[in-house]
Design a protein around this motif. Structure first.
Motif, PDB file in Angstrom:
ATOM      1  N   SER A 152      75.989   9.004  60.102  1.00 10.13           N
ATOM      2  CA  SER A 152      75.257   9.577  61.236  1.00 10.13           C
ATOM      3  C   SER A 152      75.461  11.079  61.383  1.00 10.13           C
ATOM      4  O   SER A 152      74.651  11.751  62.027  1.00 10.13           O
ATOM      5  N   ASP A 188      67.287   5.543  60.042  1.00 13.27           N
ATOM      6  CA  ASP A 188      67.569   6.976  60.054  1.00 13.27           C
ATOM      7  C   ASP A 188      67.446   7.567  58.656  1.00 13.27           C
ATOM      8  O   ASP A 188      66.934   8.678  58.476  1.00 13.27           O
ATOM      9  N   SER A 192      65.015  10.557  57.539  1.00 14.66           N
ATOM     10  CA  SER A 192      65.551  11.786  56.954  1.00 14.66           C
ATOM     11  C   SER A 192      64.890  12.084  55.611  1.00 14.66           C
ATOM     12  O   SER A 192      64.646  13.245  55.276  1.00 14.66           O
TER      13      SER A 192
END
Length: 290
Positions: A152, A188, A192
């Motif tokens: 993260s 995520d 990205s």
């Protein structure tokens, strides 16, 4: 995952990749680091930054210091806090007086065997860089690009003057990145990748593997690969419920058993993402389509 190139590897040697960029390979090869972690020195003699100083190995820090020479180190930047990337920042900071900046601290308790490097519990940056924030030096500018997914707190760093992007573990030059829940997040990670695909970077310098000279082509292929894996998971679940481990022999034929845990966790990351999107559900260790 491709096998490493034939030895000898240029461990400890400062290699000039372009006028503003030098690379030093750490002596930490493994199934997850390829030939080792690559640290980068950005600068042309009047003040530099070190990106991903690497593992806490005195020989590697000595090699970095030799490559830096008399040049002043203005900053030590870390893409993320796995132990093959950030621990040497402390020793390098002590020897150079440079601040440690870049990604935020992140420590998770291990609940079992890991399929990647454990977290650097002692990482304590002097400053955390936000998405889009820049660090400047003589003739160079490094901009932080937030790229969560592998972990993260992952950042990439864009060298604005040359169009180079230091991609850490988000995009590697030899294999796809490992995404390990609970901190690694497939949703995520895909966002990205989309973020990088929208950019116009000239070249990628990953922390593991060779430079990527056609970055958008590679990222497009990585996105397609992940979508293929997702479709494969849904097709297999159409045949009946499975545990995450039961996908591995079917989806990763011929994979080295040392890497089975990593493959299982990658499948788990996909399953969690599909669950959030309402496409699959789980009961105990079994997953099924909805």
């Amino acid at each position: 995952m491709a096998g490493p190139p034939p030895k000898p590897w240029p461990t400890g040697e400062a290699m000039t990749l372009e006028p503003l960029v030098r690379r030093v390979l750490a002596p930490n090869p493994s199934p997850y680091t390829y030939t080792g972690t690559q640290s980068f020195i950005v600068g042309a003699g009047e003040g530099c930054a070190v990106i991903d100083p690497g593992p806490d190995l005195p020989d590697h820090v000595d090699a970095l210091m030799a490559a830096i020479g008399e040049e002043k180190v203005l900053a030590i930047l870390c893409t993320h806090t796995h132990r093959d990337h950030s621990p040497a920042a402390r020793l390098l900071a002590t020897r150079t007086g440079a601040p440690v900046i870049g990604c935020a601290p992140l420590v998770l308790s291990d609940t079992g065997p890991r399929a990647d490097a454990a977290f650097d519990r002692d990482y304590a940056p002097d400053r955390v860089m936000e998405d889009g924030e820049a660090m400047t030096g003589p003739g160079w500018t490094l901009t932080a690009i937030a790229t969560p997914g592998h972990v993260s707190n992952h950042l990439c760093f864009a060298l604005e003057e040359t169009g180079a992007l230091f991609t850490g573990d988000h995009v590697m030059g030899w294999s796809t990145s490992v995404v390990i829940p609970p901190d690694g997040d497939m949703g995520d990670y895909m966002r990205s990748l989309d973020k990088l695909y929208a950019r116009e970077d000239r070249i990628y310098y990953p922390a593991h593997g060779e430079a990527v000279e056609k970055p958008r082509q590679l990222v497009r292929g990585m996105i397609g690969h992940r979508r293929q894996r997702e479709n494969q998971i849904l097709r297999l679940l159409g045949e009946g419920p499975r545990s995450a481990a039961e996908f591995v022999p079917v989806m990763y034929k011929g994979l080295d058993e040392k890497l089975h845990r990593a493959a299982e966790m990658s499948v788990t990351a996909h399953l969690i993402d599909l669950e959030r999107r309402g496409l699959v559900a789980r009961s105990d260790e079994q997953w099924r389509t909805i």
